[in-house]
Design a protein around this motif. Structure first.
Motif, PDB file in Angstrom:
ATOM      1  N   SER A 181       0.815  -1.217   0.000  1.00  0.00           N
ATOM      2  CA  SER A 181       0.000   0.000   0.000  1.00  0.00           C
ATOM      3  C   SER A 181       0.846   1.263   0.000  1.00  0.00           C
ATOM      4  CB  SER A 181      -0.925   0.002   1.225  1.00  0.00           C
ATOM      5  OG  SER A 181      -1.753  -1.147   1.231  1.00  0.00           O
ATOM      6  N   VAL A 224      -3.026   3.149   9.270  1.00  0.00           N
ATOM      7  CA  VAL A 224      -4.150   3.803   8.605  1.00  0.00           C
ATOM      8  C   VAL A 224      -4.259   5.261   9.042  1.00  0.00           C
ATOM      9  CG1 VAL A 224      -6.665   3.822   8.400  1.00  0.00           C
ATOM     10  CG2 VAL A 224      -5.429   1.669   8.247  1.00  0.00           C
ATOM     11  N   ALA A 227      -1.432   7.257   7.507  1.00  0.00           N
ATOM     12  CA  ALA A 227      -1.681   7.440   6.072  1.00  0.00           C
ATOM     13  C   ALA A 227      -2.707   8.542   5.828  1.00  0.00           C
ATOM     14  CB  ALA A 227      -2.149   6.118   5.461  1.00  0.00           C
ATOM     15  N   GLU A 228      -3.756   8.595   6.629  1.00  0.00           N
ATOM     16  CA  GLU A 228      -4.752   9.653   6.474  1.00  0.00           C
ATOM     17  C   GLU A 228      -4.160  11.028   6.766  1.00  0.00           C
ATOM     18  OE1 GLU A 228      -8.065   8.730   8.884  1.00  0.00           O
ATOM     19  OE2 GLU A 228      -8.725   7.027   7.687  1.00  0.00           O
ATOM     20  N   GLY A 231      -2.295  12.242   3.692  1.00  0.00           N
ATOM     21  CA  GLY A 231      -3.024  12.315   2.437  1.00  0.00           C
ATOM     22  C   GLY A 231      -2.948  11.066   1.588  1.00  0.00           C
ATOM     23  N   ILE A 232      -2.763   9.896   2.203  1.00  0.00           N
ATOM     24  CA  ILE A 232      -2.700   8.628   1.476  1.00  0.00           C
ATOM     25  C   ILE A 232      -3.974   7.848   1.785  1.00  0.00           C
ATOM     26  CG2 ILE A 232      -1.406   6.497   1.115  1.00  0.00           C
ATOM     27  CD1 ILE A 232       1.065   7.961   2.113  1.00  0.00           C
ATOM     28  N   SER A 233      -4.651   7.407   0.751  1.00  0.00           N
ATOM     29  CA  SER A 233      -5.905   6.682   0.919  1.00  0.00           C
ATOM     30  C   SER A 233      -5.616   5.189   1.070  1.00  0.00           C
ATOM     31  CB  SER A 233      -6.830   6.924  -0.289  1.00  0.00           C
ATOM     32  OG  SER A 233      -8.028   6.191  -0.160  1.00  0.00           O
ATOM     33  N   VAL A 234      -5.864   4.673   2.259  1.00  0.00           N
ATOM     34  CA  VAL A 234      -5.662   3.253   2.563  1.00  0.00           C
ATOM     35  C   VAL A 234      -6.857   2.763   3.360  1.00  0.00           C
ATOM     36  CG1 VAL A 234      -4.217   1.547   3.721  1.00  0.00           C
ATOM     37  CG2 VAL A 234      -3.155   3.474   2.571  1.00  0.00           C
ATOM     38  N   ARG A 235      -7.445   1.665   2.925  1.00  0.00           N
ATOM     39  CA  ARG A 235      -8.562   1.066   3.654  1.00  0.00           C
ATOM     40  C   ARG A 235      -8.021   0.098   4.685  1.00  0.00           C
ATOM     41  NH1 ARG A 235     -13.205  -1.319   0.089  1.00  0.00           N
ATOM     42  NH2 ARG A 235     -14.038  -1.462   2.210  1.00  0.00           N
ATOM     43  N   GLU A 238      -8.242  -3.705   3.672  1.00  0.00           N
ATOM     44  CA  GLU A 238      -7.205  -4.200   2.771  1.00  0.00           C
ATOM     45  C   GLU A 238      -5.860  -4.314   3.467  1.00  0.00           C
ATOM     46  OE1 GLU A 238      -7.179  -1.498  -0.461  1.00  0.00           O
ATOM     47  OE2 GLU A 238      -9.190  -2.046  -1.197  1.00  0.00           O
ATOM     48  N   LYS A 281      -9.532  15.074  11.465  1.00  0.00           N
ATOM     49  CA  LYS A 281      -9.298  16.395  10.903  1.00  0.00           C
ATOM     50  C   LYS A 281      -8.574  17.302  11.882  1.00  0.00           C
ATOM     51  CE  LYS A 281     -13.404  16.065   7.962  1.00  0.00           C
ATOM     52  NZ  LYS A 281     -14.699  16.682   7.598  1.00  0.00           N
ATOM     53  N   GLU A 410      -8.624  20.325   3.575  1.00  0.00           N
ATOM     54  CA  GLU A 410      -7.224  19.959   3.483  1.00  0.00           C
ATOM     55  C   GLU A 410      -6.597  20.111   4.861  1.00  0.00           C
ATOM     56  OE1 GLU A 410      -5.255  22.288   0.620  1.00  0.00           O
ATOM     57  OE2 GLU A 410      -6.400  21.531  -1.101  1.00  0.00           O
TER      58      GLU A 410
END
Length: 542
Positions: A181, A224, A227-228, A231-235, A238, A281, A410
């Motif tokens: 990922s 996870v 990553a958020e 700015g990395i999209s990881v579920r 997965e 956020k 953002e």
């Protein structure tokens, strides 16, 4: 005496080529006439057609040599699939040869044994290798592999420091380095994610989120979250499947981590508005506050008062240091106009943490203790209204709102809110981690759950005593009173699924134990099966 199979003759001559008997009458060769019986086991004489000690036709290797060859081939295959280096693979071979005394083995048990030796070898070198990953490679159950690992450890008599504890930080670094990922992520961002992840894992260790639990789910949760933030999209589903972690447990650890961040965020001026849904956020501000808190050195005076020498005003000013016109979101509110107004309030309020005469910074508690006159407060409020009016008249709020609609939400750039100077971003011992202050000190979740369970059993015991007393002494019971068997946890539960009302199996067991005069302290422990065996089913046996 042999008889010819063709003419039934009894005279034979020895053939010089095949060394078989041939009938002197018809010339028919007699088959298998020189078969020699074996005596003395595998070391006895060798027959002509049957050779003892070989593996079959066309193979000159013995059974033991073939077994060793296949065993070493299996070790090389497992080492290759686990990504071992040649030296690590040789260590596994030496360990297998030492334990089996050079006999090796074959079969399903030997696959589990090789996996156990691989795990023990990596952990002995202080290299984290999850049991679930080894179990998936060898095609075995994790519990069966765990039992084999315990046998290997006991046989080799491995103890500290030769056999260190499992290092969850090493596991996080290994997972971040080998995960598909994050294969396309830039090197600088990976290093920043590594420091942020180590910081959060140390915080999770301080909050006892890793105590007595499997390490892979918390590693997946931290990955996870990091990553958020970058700015990395990881579920999480997965990622959990990729690292062989349980998906449901990974979600629970992720939620526990967010709940802990929410508790830390309550120290911020807008902390009451931060929930589990919007804490991601606000995570840059929360983590920056935690980092500043960890780097702060408590003074002796404030230590006696139970406070630390951290200037919360600096944290707030750094969080709000960007101009309001940049359009950077600080919090997640429903109304945009209210959001901008709150930004102005917080930006203005943060200035009041400063001391104009150059004195030392004041903490939030000290600000509350200041004696301000009504005229001073009125002057501050008038100045605040003038600033808000100027921004409204200049159209600043409208430009910010339009810019937000164009590009959406953002986070602050990672280089702005993260500096990585805290000691928690590096490897630390558990003692050093527990000594750090990150804004939240909690007890282990298992202890809290145990206290809640004991309280629940105590209420069930009291309800059972009331039911028994009502039956045994009906005159003392009020006719109009009804006993509510539900506990406070059941009444105040926020779960959507309604709990079943009335008496359940646990209430019946508690009543039975109370009727057999079992001590209430023993019932609170919850060992119902043992208590039933001792006091109910074997009550007549002395």
């Amino acid at each position: 005496m042999p008889i010819c199979i063709s003419c039934k003759g009894k005279t034979f001559i020895r053939d010089d080529i095949t060394n078989n008997l041939a009938c002197s009458t018809c010339g028919r060769l007699q088959e298998y006439d020189n078969l020699v019986d074996q005596y003395g086991g595998i070391n006895g004489p060798t027959g002509t057609f049957v050779s003892v000690g070989t593996t079959g036709t066309g193979n000159v290797y013995s059974y033991k040599e073939t077994k060793i060859y296949e065993a070493r081939k299996l070790i090389d295959d497992v080492s290759l699939r686990l990504g071992f280096s040649p030296s690590e693979s040789d260590d596994v071979k030496r360990m297998v040869a030492t334990i089996t005394e050079g006999e090796y083995g074959q079969g399903n048990w030997f696959n589990v044994f090789v996996g156990a030796c691989s795990y023990v070898g990596m952990r002995r070198d202080n290299k984290s290798l999850p049991i679930s990953e080894v179990a998936s490679v060898i095609g075995s159950d994790a519990y069966e592999l765990g039992r084999m690992i315990m046998r290997v450890v006991n046989f080799l008599d491995l103890k500290k420091p030769n056999f260190p504890e499992f290092d969850i930080v090493n596991l996080f670094e290994r997972t971040l380095r080998n995960s598909h990922s994050f294969a396309d992520v830039e090197g600088d961002k990976v290093q920043r994610m590594k420091k942020q992840g180590i910081f959060l894992i140390h915080c999770a260790m301080k909050w006892f989120l890793t105590t007595g639990r499997r390490p892979l789910p918390i590693v997946a949760a931290v990955l996870v979250l990091v990553a958020e933030l970058n700015g990395i999209s990881v579920r999480i589903e997965e990622l959990a499947k990729e690292i062989h972690a349980v998906v449901h447990t990974s979600r629970l650890r992720y939620r526990e981590l967010l709940q802990a961040l929410v508790k830390v965020a309550q120290a911020l001026p807008w902390g009451k508005d931060i929930t589990v849904k919007n804490v991601v956020k606000n995570a840059p501000f929360v983590i920056q506050y935690m980092e500043r808190k960890a780097m702060s050195k408590p003074s002796k005076k404030k230590d006696s008062e139970g406070d630390v020498g951290l200037d919360l005003g600096d944290v707030v000013r750094d969080c709000l240091r960007k101009d309001i016109g940049d359009g950077t979101d600080m919090m997640s509110f429903e109304d945009d106009s209210e959001t901008e107004m709150e930004k102005l309030k917080l930006a203005h309020q943060s200035r009041y943490f400063e001391v104009e005469d150059g004195g030392c910074a004041l903490s939030v508690d000290n600000v509350d203790k200041l004696k301000l006159s009504h005229e001073c407060l009125s002057m501050m409020y008038s100045k605040f209204l003038d600033e808000v009016g100027n921004v409204k008249s200049s159209g600043g709020l409208k430009e910010v709102r339009e810019r937000k609609k164009r590009r959406g939400f953002e986070l602050h750039a990672c280089t702005e809110w993260w500096n990585g100077k805290s000691a928690l971003s590096r490897r630390l011992l558990l003692k050093e981690i527990l000594e750090k202050d990150v804004g939240l000190d909690v007890v282990p979740p298992s202890f809290v759950n145990g206290c809640v369970t004991v309280k629940k059993r105590r209420e069930k015991i009291n309800a059972a005593k009331l039911r028994i007393d009502k039956i045994m002494h009906p005159l003392n019971a009020h006719s109009g009173d009804s006993i509510d068997t539900r506990t406070t946890e059941d009444v105040h539960s926020t779960k959507k699924r309604k709990r079943a009302q009335g008496i359940d199996w646990e209430d019946l067991i508690i009543e039975t134990l109370l009727l057999h005069r079992v001590k209430e302290e023993e019932i609170e422990k919850g060992w119902y099966n043992v208590l039933l065996e001792l006091h109910v089913f074997n009550s007549g046996i002395v």
